[in-house]
Design a protein around this motif. Structure first.
Motif, PDB file in Angstrom:
ATOM      1  N   VAL A  12     107.891  37.361 -80.427  1.00  0.00           N
ATOM      2  CA  VAL A  12     106.435  37.354 -80.542  1.00  0.00           C
ATOM      3  C   VAL A  12     106.009  38.167 -81.764  1.00  0.00           C
ATOM      4  CG1 VAL A  12     104.278  38.064 -79.446  1.00  0.00           C
ATOM      5  CG2 VAL A  12     106.066  36.974 -78.072  1.00  0.00           C
ATOM      6  N   LEU A  13     106.658  39.321 -81.957  1.00  0.00           N
ATOM      7  CA  LEU A  13     106.314  40.158 -83.114  1.00  0.00           C
ATOM      8  C   LEU A  13     106.748  39.511 -84.430  1.00  0.00           C
ATOM      9  CD1 LEU A  13     107.072  43.649 -81.571  1.00  0.00           C
ATOM     10  CD2 LEU A  13     104.818  42.709 -82.157  1.00  0.00           C
ATOM     11  N   ASP A  14     107.823  38.725 -84.395  1.00  0.00           N
ATOM     12  CA  ASP A  14     108.190  37.937 -85.586  1.00  0.00           C
ATOM     13  C   ASP A  14     107.047  36.988 -85.944  1.00  0.00           C
ATOM     14  OD1 ASP A  14     110.744  39.012 -85.967  1.00  0.00           O
ATOM     15  OD2 ASP A  14     111.754  37.411 -84.834  1.00  0.00           O
ATOM     16  N   ALA A  15     106.512  36.323 -84.933  1.00  0.00           N
ATOM     17  CA  ALA A  15     105.400  35.400 -85.156  1.00  0.00           C
ATOM     18  C   ALA A  15     104.165  36.146 -85.645  1.00  0.00           C
ATOM     19  CB  ALA A  15     105.086  34.624 -83.879  1.00  0.00           C
ATOM     20  N   ALA A  16     103.905  37.312 -85.062  1.00  0.00           N
ATOM     21  CA  ALA A  16     102.748  38.110 -85.474  1.00  0.00           C
ATOM     22  C   ALA A  16     102.891  38.549 -86.929  1.00  0.00           C
ATOM     23  CB  ALA A  16     102.596  39.324 -84.565  1.00  0.00           C
ATOM     24  N   LEU A  17     104.086  38.981 -87.297  1.00  0.00           N
ATOM     25  CA  LEU A  17     104.322  39.439 -88.664  1.00  0.00           C
ATOM     26  C   LEU A  17     104.202  38.289 -89.653  1.00  0.00           C
ATOM     27  CD1 LEU A  17     104.929  41.867 -90.398  1.00  0.00           C
ATOM     28  CD2 LEU A  17     107.364  41.536 -89.911  1.00  0.00           C
ATOM     29  N   ALA A  27      93.661  38.556 -89.689  1.00  0.00           N
ATOM     30  CA  ALA A  27      93.900  37.278 -89.011  1.00  0.00           C
ATOM     31  C   ALA A  27      94.709  37.437 -87.728  1.00  0.00           C
ATOM     32  CB  ALA A  27      94.620  36.316 -89.957  1.00  0.00           C
ATOM     33  N   LEU A  28      95.224  38.640 -87.472  1.00  0.00           N
ATOM     34  CA  LEU A  28      96.042  38.864 -86.289  1.00  0.00           C
ATOM     35  C   LEU A  28      95.134  39.091 -85.079  1.00  0.00           C
ATOM     36  CD1 LEU A  28      98.827  39.194 -85.006  1.00  0.00           C
ATOM     37  CD2 LEU A  28      98.739  41.623 -85.631  1.00  0.00           C
ATOM     38  N   THR A  29      94.886  38.024 -84.371  1.00  0.00           N
ATOM     39  CA  THR A  29      94.121  38.086 -83.132  1.00  0.00           C
ATOM     40  C   THR A  29      94.998  37.527 -82.015  1.00  0.00           C
ATOM     41  OG1 THR A  29      93.219  35.853 -83.405  1.00  0.00           O
ATOM     42  CG2 THR A  29      91.951  37.693 -84.388  1.00  0.00           C
ATOM     43  N   PHE A  30      94.643  37.816 -80.778  1.00  0.00           N
ATOM     44  CA  PHE A  30      95.416  37.275 -79.663  1.00  0.00           C
ATOM     45  C   PHE A  30      95.355  35.751 -79.665  1.00  0.00           C
ATOM     46  CE2 PHE A  30      94.772  41.601 -77.850  1.00  0.00           C
ATOM     47  CZ  PHE A  30      96.113  41.932 -77.707  1.00  0.00           C
ATOM     48  N   SER A  40     100.176  32.283 -73.861  1.00  0.00           N
ATOM     49  CA  SER A  40      98.727  32.337 -73.668  1.00  0.00           C
ATOM     50  C   SER A  40      98.179  33.669 -74.169  1.00  0.00           C
ATOM     51  CB  SER A  40      98.377  32.170 -72.188  1.00  0.00           C
ATOM     52  OG  SER A  40      98.723  33.339 -71.477  1.00  0.00           O
ATOM     53  N   GLY A  41      96.911  33.658 -74.523  1.00  0.00           N
ATOM     54  CA  GLY A  41      96.254  34.883 -74.937  1.00  0.00           C
ATOM     55  C   GLY A  41      96.311  35.941 -73.841  1.00  0.00           C
ATOM     56  N   ALA A  42      96.165  35.523 -72.587  1.00  0.00           N
ATOM     57  CA  ALA A  42      96.203  36.469 -71.463  1.00  0.00           C
ATOM     58  C   ALA A  42      97.576  37.133 -71.347  1.00  0.00           C
ATOM     59  CB  ALA A  42      95.853  35.755 -70.159  1.00  0.00           C
ATOM     60  N   THR A  43      98.620  36.366 -71.565  1.00  0.00           N
ATOM     61  CA  THR A  43      99.975  36.921 -71.527  1.00  0.00           C
ATOM     62  C   THR A  43     100.153  37.953 -72.632  1.00  0.00           C
ATOM     63  OG1 THR A  43     100.891  34.907 -70.565  1.00  0.00           O
ATOM     64  CG2 THR A  43     102.430  36.347 -71.734  1.00  0.00           C
ATOM     65  N   LEU A  44      99.631  37.638 -73.802  1.00  0.00           N
ATOM     66  CA  LEU A  44      99.751  38.562 -74.936  1.00  0.00           C
ATOM     67  C   LEU A  44      98.969  39.851 -74.670  1.00  0.00           C
ATOM     68  CD1 LEU A  44      99.490  35.996 -77.851  1.00  0.00           C
ATOM     69  CD2 LEU A  44     101.543  37.209 -77.092  1.00  0.00           C
TER      70      LEU A  44
END
Length: 197
Positions: A12-17, A27-30, A40-44
């Motif tokens: 997930v952090l790879d995707a965020a980075l 641009a880094l939003t849930f 899902s945003g809720a999971t994040l």
């Protein structure tokens, strides 16, 4: 019974980075990360609590990557001044142009604002300067603090490269870093430069 994670925090952090590197930290939003990683945003939100924590964890993940790259290069480059240049050139890979370097500076601004991230930066500085020092250990009369001096010169040269974007970063840095080492040799011998150098 809790459901197993469908993606590790690291993925997930790879995707965020990747999202941050492409579009900036703003641009880094849930919601954007949910689209990118498939959770899902809720999971994040359950995993990272809030946007501030998500941003910090993403930037700490970037430091983890840089630490690993530095260790790998330190283990793979010769313990010579040329090896020091090779190490720094390896750390410079990934700057496809001045835009990608500029994005990196925006992340550095965030690192400067957060004490946890500043601490990671200070630890990386210590590790990098030790690795460079080791590449000058066998050089007679190598000045004390050469690791810090060369690392600082490298960082400054990267900044100056922005104003010469017609040159590939590797070519530009190769010339600059080798010139710096040559200046050290000149200072060591006390010789005046000859016209044919």
């Amino acid at each position: 019974m809790t459901r197993p994670k469908t993606q590790t925090d690291e993925r997930v952090l790879d995707a965020a980075l990747a999202l941050v590197r492409e579009h900036g930290l703003a641009a880094l939003t849930f919601s954007a990360l949910a689209k990118r990683c498939g959770l899902s945003g809720a999971t994040l939100v359950q995993r990272f609590a809030n946007k501030s924590t998500l941003a910090q964890r993403t930037l700490l993940h970037a430091w983890d990557e840089l630490d690993a790259r530095t260790r790998d290069l330190a283990g793979a480059t010769p313990l010579t001044p040329a090896g020091a240049v090779e190490l720094l050139l390896g750390l410079s890979e990934g700057y496809d142009g001045v835009e990608s370097y500029g994005e990196g500076l925006l992340l550095l601004r965030e690192d400067a604002r957060d004490p946890v991230l500043r601490e990671r930066g200070a630890a990386w500085e210590a590790a990098l300067t030790r690795a460079i020092d080791a590449r000058f250990a066998a050089v007679p009369n190598a000045p004390a603090g050469i690791g810090y001096a060369l690392a600082a010169y490298w960082q400054g040269s990267l900044t100056w490269w922005v104003f010469s974007p017609d040159q590939h970063v590797r070519d530009y840095l190769t010339v600059k870093l080798n010139a710096f080492i040559a200046m050290l040799k000149l200072a060591e011998t006390g010789e005046a430069p000859r016209a044919d150098r």
